[in-house]
Design a protein around this motif. Structure first.
Motif, PDB file in Angstrom:
ATOM      1  N   LYS A 134     -53.683 -17.279  14.820  1.00 34.87           N
ATOM      2  CA  LYS A 134     -52.335 -16.815  14.473  1.00 34.87           C
ATOM      3  C   LYS A 134     -51.276 -17.474  15.348  1.00 34.87           C
ATOM      4  CE  LYS A 134     -53.719 -12.253  12.734  1.00 34.87           C
ATOM      5  NZ  LYS A 134     -53.672 -10.789  12.993  1.00 34.87           N
ATOM      6  N   LYS A 135     -51.588 -17.625  16.637  1.00 29.60           N
ATOM      7  CA  LYS A 135     -50.624 -18.212  17.578  1.00 29.60           C
ATOM      8  C   LYS A 135     -50.249 -19.638  17.181  1.00 29.60           C
ATOM      9  CE  LYS A 135     -52.019 -15.566  21.712  1.00 29.60           C
ATOM     10  NZ  LYS A 135     -50.735 -15.003  22.127  1.00 29.60           N
ATOM     11  N   VAL A 136     -51.257 -20.452  16.862  1.00 27.56           N
ATOM     12  CA  VAL A 136     -50.962 -21.862  16.568  1.00 27.56           C
ATOM     13  C   VAL A 136     -50.295 -22.046  15.210  1.00 27.56           C
ATOM     14  CG1 VAL A 136     -52.861 -22.630  18.041  1.00 27.56           C
ATOM     15  CG2 VAL A 136     -53.241 -22.396  15.577  1.00 27.56           C
ATOM     16  N   LYS A 137     -50.378 -21.029  14.346  1.00 25.99           N
ATOM     17  CA  LYS A 137     -49.795 -21.144  13.014  1.00 25.99           C
ATOM     18  C   LYS A 137     -48.408 -20.522  12.902  1.00 25.99           C
ATOM     19  CE  LYS A 137     -54.105 -21.606  10.422  1.00 25.99           C
ATOM     20  NZ  LYS A 137     -54.955 -21.058   9.344  1.00 25.99           N
ATOM     21  N   LEU A 157     -56.313 -19.385  26.640  1.00 23.24           N
ATOM     22  CA  LEU A 157     -57.495 -18.827  25.977  1.00 23.24           C
ATOM     23  C   LEU A 157     -57.669 -19.359  24.559  1.00 23.24           C
ATOM     24  CD1 LEU A 157     -57.391 -15.103  27.169  1.00 23.24           C
ATOM     25  CD2 LEU A 157     -59.097 -16.825  27.774  1.00 23.24           C
ATOM     26  N   ILE A 158     -56.667 -20.051  24.026  1.00 23.96           N
ATOM     27  CA  ILE A 158     -56.810 -20.692  22.718  1.00 23.96           C
ATOM     28  C   ILE A 158     -57.972 -21.681  22.739  1.00 23.96           C
ATOM     29  CG2 ILE A 158     -55.666 -22.264  21.069  1.00 23.96           C
ATOM     30  CD1 ILE A 158     -53.027 -20.915  21.785  1.00 23.96           C
ATOM     31  N   ALA A 159     -58.382 -22.100  23.936  1.00 25.15           N
ATOM     32  CA  ALA A 159     -59.525 -23.011  24.064  1.00 25.15           C
ATOM     33  C   ALA A 159     -60.776 -22.453  23.407  1.00 25.15           C
ATOM     34  CB  ALA A 159     -59.797 -23.307  25.538  1.00 25.15           C
ATOM     35  N   ILE A 160     -60.895 -21.131  23.319  1.00 23.11           N
ATOM     36  CA  ILE A 160     -62.047 -20.521  22.642  1.00 23.11           C
ATOM     37  C   ILE A 160     -62.046 -20.906  21.167  1.00 23.11           C
ATOM     38  CG2 ILE A 160     -63.096 -18.336  21.923  1.00 23.11           C
ATOM     39  CD1 ILE A 160     -62.104 -17.076  24.476  1.00 23.11           C
ATOM     40  N   LYS A 209     -63.819 -24.710  16.754  1.00 25.80           N
ATOM     41  CA  LYS A 209     -63.271 -25.538  15.672  1.00 25.80           C
ATOM     42  C   LYS A 209     -62.435 -24.734  14.674  1.00 25.80           C
ATOM     43  CE  LYS A 209     -66.689 -29.281  15.906  1.00 25.80           C
ATOM     44  NZ  LYS A 209     -67.208 -28.911  17.221  1.00 25.80           N
ATOM     45  N   ARG A 210     -61.850 -23.656  15.166  1.00 34.18           N
ATOM     46  CA  ARG A 210     -60.930 -22.877  14.335  1.00 34.18           C
ATOM     47  C   ARG A 210     -59.501 -23.396  14.460  1.00 34.18           C
ATOM     48  NH1 ARG A 210     -62.562 -17.457  13.537  1.00 34.18           N
ATOM     49  NH2 ARG A 210     -60.489 -17.122  12.653  1.00 34.18           N
ATOM     50  N   VAL A 211     -59.204 -24.102  15.550  1.00 35.70           N
ATOM     51  CA  VAL A 211     -57.928 -24.796  15.705  1.00 35.70           C
ATOM     52  C   VAL A 211     -58.219 -26.217  16.175  1.00 35.70           C
ATOM     53  CG1 VAL A 211     -56.772 -22.628  16.330  1.00 35.70           C
ATOM     54  CG2 VAL A 211     -57.480 -24.199  18.126  1.00 35.70           C
ATOM     55  N   THR A 212     -57.321 -27.137  15.860  1.00 41.52           N
ATOM     56  CA  THR A 212     -57.510 -28.532  16.249  1.00 41.52           C
ATOM     57  C   THR A 212     -56.939 -28.784  17.646  1.00 41.52           C
ATOM     58  OG1 THR A 212     -55.388 -29.250  15.359  1.00 41.52           O
ATOM     59  CG2 THR A 212     -57.278 -29.216  13.838  1.00 41.52           C
ATOM     60  N   THR A 213     -57.327 -29.910  18.228  1.00 35.66           N
ATOM     61  CA  THR A 213     -56.772 -30.295  19.531  1.00 35.66           C
ATOM     62  C   THR A 213     -55.254 -30.404  19.450  1.00 35.66           C
ATOM     63  OG1 THR A 213     -58.793 -31.514  20.050  1.00 35.66           O
ATOM     64  CG2 THR A 213     -56.823 -32.044  21.348  1.00 35.66           C
ATOM     65  N   LYS A 214     -54.767 -31.003  18.365  1.00 36.84           N
ATOM     66  CA  LYS A 214     -53.315 -31.172  18.184  1.00 36.84           C
ATOM     67  C   LYS A 214     -52.610 -29.823  18.132  1.00 36.84           C
ATOM     68  CE  LYS A 214     -49.889 -33.207  15.062  1.00 36.84           C
ATOM     69  NZ  LYS A 214     -49.674 -33.966  13.804  1.00 36.84           N
ATOM     70  N   GLN A 215     -53.179 -28.867  17.406  1.00 35.44           N
ATOM     71  CA  GLN A 215     -52.565 -27.542  17.307  1.00 35.44           C
ATOM     72  C   GLN A 215     -52.529 -26.844  18.667  1.00 35.44           C
ATOM     73  OE1 GLN A 215     -55.207 -26.036  14.194  1.00 35.44           O
ATOM     74  NE2 GLN A 215     -53.435 -25.714  12.848  1.00 35.44           N
ATOM     75  N   MET A 216     -53.633 -26.950  19.419  1.00 34.53           N
ATOM     76  CA  MET A 216     -53.696 -26.296  20.727  1.00 34.53           C
ATOM     77  C   MET A 216     -52.683 -26.902  21.695  1.00 34.53           C
ATOM     78  SD  MET A 216     -56.995 -25.767  23.247  1.00 34.53           S
ATOM     79  CE  MET A 216     -57.197 -27.527  23.607  1.00 34.53           C
ATOM     80  N   ARG A 266     -50.011 -28.664  20.987  1.00 35.25           N
ATOM     81  CA  ARG A 266     -48.653 -28.385  20.506  1.00 35.25           C
ATOM     82  C   ARG A 266     -48.215 -26.993  20.963  1.00 35.25           C
ATOM     83  NH1 ARG A 266     -46.574 -25.532  16.225  1.00 35.25           N
ATOM     84  NH2 ARG A 266     -44.524 -26.229  15.430  1.00 35.25           N
ATOM     85  N   ASN A 267     -49.100 -26.010  20.797  1.00 29.49           N
ATOM     86  CA  ASN A 267     -48.765 -24.651  21.208  1.00 29.49           C
ATOM     87  C   ASN A 267     -48.508 -24.590  22.710  1.00 29.49           C
ATOM     88  OD1 ASN A 267     -49.994 -21.893  22.406  1.00 29.49           O
ATOM     89  ND2 ASN A 267     -48.970 -21.474  20.460  1.00 29.49           N
ATOM     90  N   TRP A 268     -49.366 -25.207  23.501  1.00 29.54           N
ATOM     91  CA  TRP A 268     -49.204 -25.174  24.949  1.00 29.54           C
ATOM     92  C   TRP A 268     -47.878 -25.806  25.372  1.00 29.54           C
ATOM     93  CZ3 TRP A 268     -54.703 -26.838  27.072  1.00 29.54           C
ATOM     94  CH2 TRP A 268     -55.607 -25.781  26.851  1.00 29.54           C
ATOM     95  N   VAL A 269     -47.524 -26.924  24.748  1.00 27.68           N
ATOM     96  CA  VAL A 269     -46.271 -27.607  25.112  1.00 27.68           C
ATOM     97  C   VAL A 269     -45.067 -26.740  24.752  1.00 27.68           C
ATOM     98  CG1 VAL A 269     -44.789 -29.586  24.590  1.00 27.68           C
ATOM     99  CG2 VAL A 269     -47.239 -29.940  24.993  1.00 27.68           C
ATOM    100  N   ILE A 270     -45.060 -26.217  23.528  1.00 25.41           N
ATOM    101  CA  ILE A 270     -43.933 -25.371  23.097  1.00 25.41           C
ATOM    102  C   ILE A 270     -43.802 -24.159  24.005  1.00 25.41           C
ATOM    103  CG2 ILE A 270     -43.113 -23.810  21.270  1.00 25.41           C
ATOM    104  CD1 ILE A 270     -44.412 -25.760  19.246  1.00 25.41           C
ATOM    105  N   ILE A 271     -44.912 -23.501  24.267  1.00 27.68           N
ATOM    106  CA  ILE A 271     -44.860 -22.264  25.048  1.00 27.68           C
ATOM    107  C   ILE A 271     -44.505 -22.547  26.508  1.00 27.68           C
ATOM    108  CG2 ILE A 271     -46.143 -20.239  25.828  1.00 27.68           C
ATOM    109  CD1 ILE A 271     -45.318 -20.305  22.819  1.00 27.68           C
ATOM    110  N   PHE A 272     -45.042 -23.624  27.088  1.00 25.96           N
ATOM    111  CA  PHE A 272     -44.692 -23.913  28.485  1.00 25.96           C
ATOM    112  C   PHE A 272     -43.188 -24.154  28.635  1.00 25.96           C
ATOM    113  CE2 PHE A 272     -43.772 -26.847  31.945  1.00 25.96           C
ATOM    114  CZ  PHE A 272     -44.273 -26.130  33.019  1.00 25.96           C
TER     115      PHE A 272
END
Length: 272
Positions: free
Chosen positions: A21-24, A90-93, A98-105, A107-113
């Motif tokens: 949900k977070k990455v979407k 924790l999105i690393a889980i 393989k429920r989220v892609t490297t790009k999605q993870m 992207r989320n980390w950059v936006i949130i940081f």
């Protein structure tokens, strides 16, 4: 509805679903929630500084009680709702599953940081303009400067491992909070690991984005009985880079991927 806490196996599934949900989420929603989280962690750091500035407390009292009140920051993030970079490690889980892609993870980390940074810095300027630091004859201002100078003076390796240990505890707090079904459950799950990380002097990148800029703004306002040559923009970067790396390793690998291996990867091998 059952009031029992979720089991660790159920928490893994909660984390997986939450991560997807977070990455979407739309960019603007993630961005605004990130700003809130940066401000919330800053409020926790402000609360801690009030305790830290009181020289009538013993060292242990300042550290433990200060850590206890700092817990407000993560409580606000989890209960009120916000997106915190260190918790989102924790999105690393979900990535390992393989429920989220490297790009999605990423992207989320950059936006949130960066939205956390905006939230923390926005709070810095509001607090500065409020004159909060003048309380108790300026001892709060001195506490900010001393803490900021100490953080900027940390060697790279020390800062890295303090960041690593910090986010192990932060992610464990988030992890356990996901196991609770009531607000009380979540608060109790958060308080002890967060109190420990603060009391032990570990390093949180988002909290440092509040404390160090406050120190930078205040270092010339009061007579501080320390040398502040390390307290500068470059000193802040020297702290943030290793702390950020340590936070990522501690949260994503030593908590996220560890639990993925225990509860998901191992289970697949057992079932096959």
């Amino acid at each position: 509805m059952s009031t029992r806490a979720y089991t660790p196996e159920e928490i893994v599934q909660q984390t997986l679903n939450s991560s997807v949900k977070k990455v979407k989420k739309p960019f603007i929603i993630s961005f605004l929630l990130g700003i809130l989280a940066g401000a919330f962690i800053g409020l926790g750091a402000l609360f801690y500084t009030i305790v830290k500035s009181d020289e009538t407390f013993s060292f242990a009292t300042k550290q433990i009680f200060g850590g206890f009140v700092f817990s407000l920051g993560l409580i606000l993030v989890v209960v009120a709702g916000a997106e915190l970079f260190t918790g989102n490690n924790l999105i690393a889980i979900a990535w390992a599953e393989k429920r989220v892609t490297t790009k999605q993870m990423i992207r989320n980390w950059v936006i949130i940081f960066f939205s956390n940074m905006i939230g923390a810095l926005s709070l810095v300027f509001m607090i500065y303009l409020s004159g909060h630091f003048e309380m108790n004859n300026g001892t709060i201002a001195k506490a900010y400067v001393k803490m900021a100078e100490a953080k900027c003076s940390l060697p790279f390796t020390t800062a890295f491992f303090r960041g690593l240990l910090c986010n192990i505890l932060v992610c464990l707090g988030v992890w356990m909070a996901m196991g609770g079904k009531t607000v009380t459950d979540k608060i109790l799950a958060i308080v002890f690991p967060i109190t420990l990380f603060v009391a032990a002097g570990f390093e949180h990148s988002i909290a440092n984005l509040f404390i160090i800029p406050m120190g930078l703004l205040l270092q010339n306002s009061y007579e501080i009985d320390i040398l502040t040559k390390e307290l500068s923009i470059s000193g802040m970067l020297n702290n943030l880079i290793p702390v950020l790396l340590g936070n990522v390793v501690g949260g994503s690998i030593l908590v996220g991927l560890m639990y993925h291996f225990i509860f998901l990867k191992t289970k697949k091998h057992t079932d096959s």
